[in-house]
Motif scaffolding. Structure first.
Motif, PDB file in Angstrom:
ATOM      1  N   LEU A   1      -4.243  -3.783  -9.188  1.00  0.00           N
ATOM      2  CA  LEU A   1      -5.016  -3.206  -7.561  1.00  0.00           C
ATOM      3  C   LEU A   1      -6.090  -4.202  -7.540  1.00  0.00           C
ATOM      4  O   LEU A   1      -6.792  -4.284  -7.792  1.00  0.00           O
ATOM      5  CB  LEU A   1      -5.601  -1.690  -8.779  1.00  0.00           C
ATOM      6  CG  LEU A   1      -6.357  -0.931  -7.758  1.00  0.00           C
ATOM      7  CD1 LEU A   1      -5.415   0.180  -6.733  1.00  0.00           C
ATOM      8  CD2 LEU A   1      -6.862   0.211  -8.627  1.00  0.00           C
TER       9      LEU A   1
ATOM     10  N   CYS B   1       0.544  -0.825  -0.226  1.00  0.00           N
ATOM     11  CA  CYS B   1      -0.187  -0.127   0.298  1.00  0.00           C
ATOM     12  C   CYS B   1       0.487   0.907   0.010  1.00  0.00           C
ATOM     13  O   CYS B   1       1.775   1.225   0.526  1.00  0.00           O
ATOM     14  CB  CYS B   1      -0.530  -0.077   1.440  1.00  0.00           C
ATOM     15  SG  CYS B   1      -1.978  -1.406   0.910  1.00  0.00           S
TER      16      CYS B   1
ATOM     17  N   SER C   1      -3.567   3.122  -2.211  1.00  0.00           N
ATOM     18  CA  SER C   1      -3.893   2.335  -2.934  1.00  0.00           C
ATOM     19  C   SER C   1      -3.017   1.152  -2.943  1.00  0.00           C
ATOM     20  O   SER C   1      -1.948   1.240  -2.011  1.00  0.00           O
ATOM     21  CB  SER C   1      -3.713   3.273  -4.608  1.00  0.00           C
ATOM     22  OG  SER C   1      -3.897   3.693  -5.130  1.00  0.00           O
TER      23      SER C   1
ATOM     24  N   GLN D   1      -9.902   6.527   1.254  1.00  0.00           N
ATOM     25  CA  GLN D   1      -9.866   7.892   1.236  1.00  0.00           C
ATOM     26  C   GLN D   1     -10.435   8.074   2.557  1.00  0.00           C
ATOM     27  O   GLN D   1     -10.731   7.146   3.212  1.00  0.00           O
ATOM     28  CB  GLN D   1     -10.827   8.652  -0.055  1.00  0.00           C
ATOM     29  CG  GLN D   1     -10.160   8.945  -1.178  1.00  0.00           C
ATOM     30  CD  GLN D   1     -10.768   9.594  -2.404  1.00  0.00           C
ATOM     31  OE1 GLN D   1     -11.775   9.789  -1.651  1.00  0.00           O
ATOM     32  NE2 GLN D   1     -10.363  10.192  -2.865  1.00  0.00           N
TER      33      GLN D   1
ATOM     34  N   GLU E   1      -8.847   0.411  -2.733  1.00  0.00           N
ATOM     35  CA  GLU E   1      -8.028   1.977  -2.883  1.00  0.00           C
ATOM     36  C   GLU E   1      -8.173   2.852  -2.000  1.00  0.00           C
ATOM     37  O   GLU E   1      -9.880   2.474  -1.808  1.00  0.00           O
ATOM     38  CB  GLU E   1      -8.596   3.157  -4.246  1.00  0.00           C
ATOM     39  CG  GLU E   1      -7.299   2.890  -5.175  1.00  0.00           C
ATOM     40  CD  GLU E   1      -7.774   3.208  -6.803  1.00  0.00           C
ATOM     41  OE1 GLU E   1      -6.860   4.042  -7.530  1.00  0.00           O
ATOM     42  OE2 GLU E   1      -8.786   3.245  -7.029  1.00  0.00           O
TER      43      GLU E   1
ATOM     44  N   THR F   1      -1.647   8.172  -2.495  1.00  0.00           N
ATOM     45  CA  THR F   1      -1.644   8.677  -3.933  1.00  0.00           C
ATOM     46  C   THR F   1      -1.683   9.892  -3.514  1.00  0.00           C
ATOM     47  O   THR F   1      -1.666  10.971  -4.551  1.00  0.00           O
ATOM     48  CB  THR F   1      -2.643   8.159  -4.500  1.00  0.00           C
ATOM     49  OG1 THR F   1      -3.726   8.135  -3.781  1.00  0.00           O
ATOM     50  CG2 THR F   1      -2.374   6.581  -4.765  1.00  0.00           C
TER      51      THR F   1
END
Lengths: 196, 198
Positions: B192, B170, B179, B197, B195, B173
């Protein structure tokens, strides 16, 4: 499960404050092999090419560069930018990009990168294959075009009607990624298949 | 003299900035590397000698691009992330700085960024029952309110990948996003996984 959230949050917290050395010892350092051991980054395939996408008053600067221990294992980065900074960037393994995969020396890679970002002829969204209402995708011609997931049929047809300049560059061994520039943004509009 | 001083300060990482550039000045060329064990047949058989390489390049650090490349022991690129430096390190690239301060700031950031977190897919949260629909992001079953998540996989595939406890790394970004990519030995490629936030 309880321990997972702190791990993930630590990644984000580190984004604001950094992976301080103290944090790196908080339980998952054992999984970070050889921490702190800097390895020399070899650049046996450093190459750079620049071009311009002549749209608008000033045009966009295009840059392609490769780096890596050798050209068989190089990475290529494409950047489109204005004077204010980059608007679009993408990275690829050169071994997976048509035209770059064959370059085995720095000199050859420089030529290949230059060719990669060379814009030949006028391309326009008006030349994209039609996407009839009710159809699942645009008409498949000799060179099928796959719209980006964000493009609905209506948005795609609007794009065709706008007659915008299109820039396409190889992004795989069999496809090219196509972009349009709009004011201060670049939009990825989809993939163009190569013949064959 | 400038390059001599910079090299004394930052070592080999700024040598690129001092070397003749192909066609123009490279005002923000910095490289940092970090050894990891990421690729391999399984988490108990990880390949030694994998490497993460963080780079910046551009006419100045405010408009530079940064890349994070995972490489196998033979140098083959496994995964590359590229983004504007101002998105990944906005505080470092904001405002006017002289070139020495800018390079120093970038060097510090890349030195930190390159130390990606190596985990396994099993370390990620289970798909919460409330998000059972295919395509819904996974949510932790317990714990504090979760940040927004996204994964390219449906629930069944996500659960399978998580069950297999595959090697995963990880990285940030942006200051509030990260990510995670995992190593799929059967396909010999990094993909991937997730992701999220803040």
């Amino acid at each position: 499960m309880q321990k997972i959230i702190p791990i993930l949050l630590t990644i984000l917290i580190a984004g604001a404050g950094g992976f301080a050395a103290g944090r790196a010892t908080s339980g998952f350092d054992a999984r970070m092999a050889a921490s702190g051991a800097a390895i020399a980054a070899e650049d046996g395939c450093a190459a750079l090419a620049r071009s311009e996408w002549p749209i608008g008053v000033r045009g966009l600067r295009l840059e392609a560069r490769a780096f890596g221990p050798d050209c068989d294992n190089a990475t290529a980065v494409f950047v489109a930018s204005t004077e204010q900074g980059p608007l679009y960037q993408a990275a690829f393994a050169t071994s997976q990009v048509f035209g770059l995969a064959e370059a085995e020396t720095q000199e050859a890679m420089t030529v290949a990168l230059s060719d990669w970002i060379a814009q030949r002829g006028a391309r326009s969204t008006a030349l994209l294959p039609p996407w009839p209402a009710g159809a699942g995708s645009p008409e498949a011609g000799e060179f099928p075009f796959t719209p980006a997931p964000w493009l609905t049929q209506a948005a795609y047809e609007n794009l065709r009607a706008e007659d915008l300049p299109v820039f396409c560059m190889a992004q795989g061994l069999e496809t090219a990624r196509c972009l349009v520039a709009r004011e201060d943004a670049i939009e990825d509009i989809g993939l163009q298949s190569f013949p064959g | 003299m400038r390059c001599f001083l910079l090299t004394l300060m930052f070592g080999a990482t700024v040598l690129n900035a001092c070397a003749p550039a192909p066609t123009t000045a490279e005002g923000c060329a910095v490289v940092q590397t970090h050894a990891i064990a990421f690729s391999g047949a399984s988490t108990s058989d990880l390949a030694a000698g994998d490497m993460v390489e963080a780079r910046s390049f551009g006419p100045d650090c405010a408009t530079a691009i940064v890349t994070l490349t995972f490489r196998a022991a033979d140098g083959a690129p496994l995964w590359t992330f590229a983004a504007p430096a101002r998105k990944v390190f906005p505080e470092t690239t904001a405002g006017a700085m002289d070139s020495v301060a800018a390079l120093q700031g970038m060097d510090t950031q890349l030195r930190r960024w390159v130390r990606v977190m190596v985990l396994t897919t099993a370390d990620q949260p289970r798909w919460a029952p409330i998000s059972a629909a295919a395509g819904s992001p996974p949510l932790p079953e317990t714990g504090p309110p979760a940040p927004p998540w996204s994964t390219p996989f449906d629930q069944a595939t996500y659960a399978d990948l998580r069950e297999r406890a595959l090697p995963m790394a990880c990285f940030e970004t942006s200051p509030d996003a990260a990510s995670c990519v995992y190593w799929e030995a059967a396909a010999g490629e990094a993909l991937l996984f997730l992701e999220f936030q803040r």
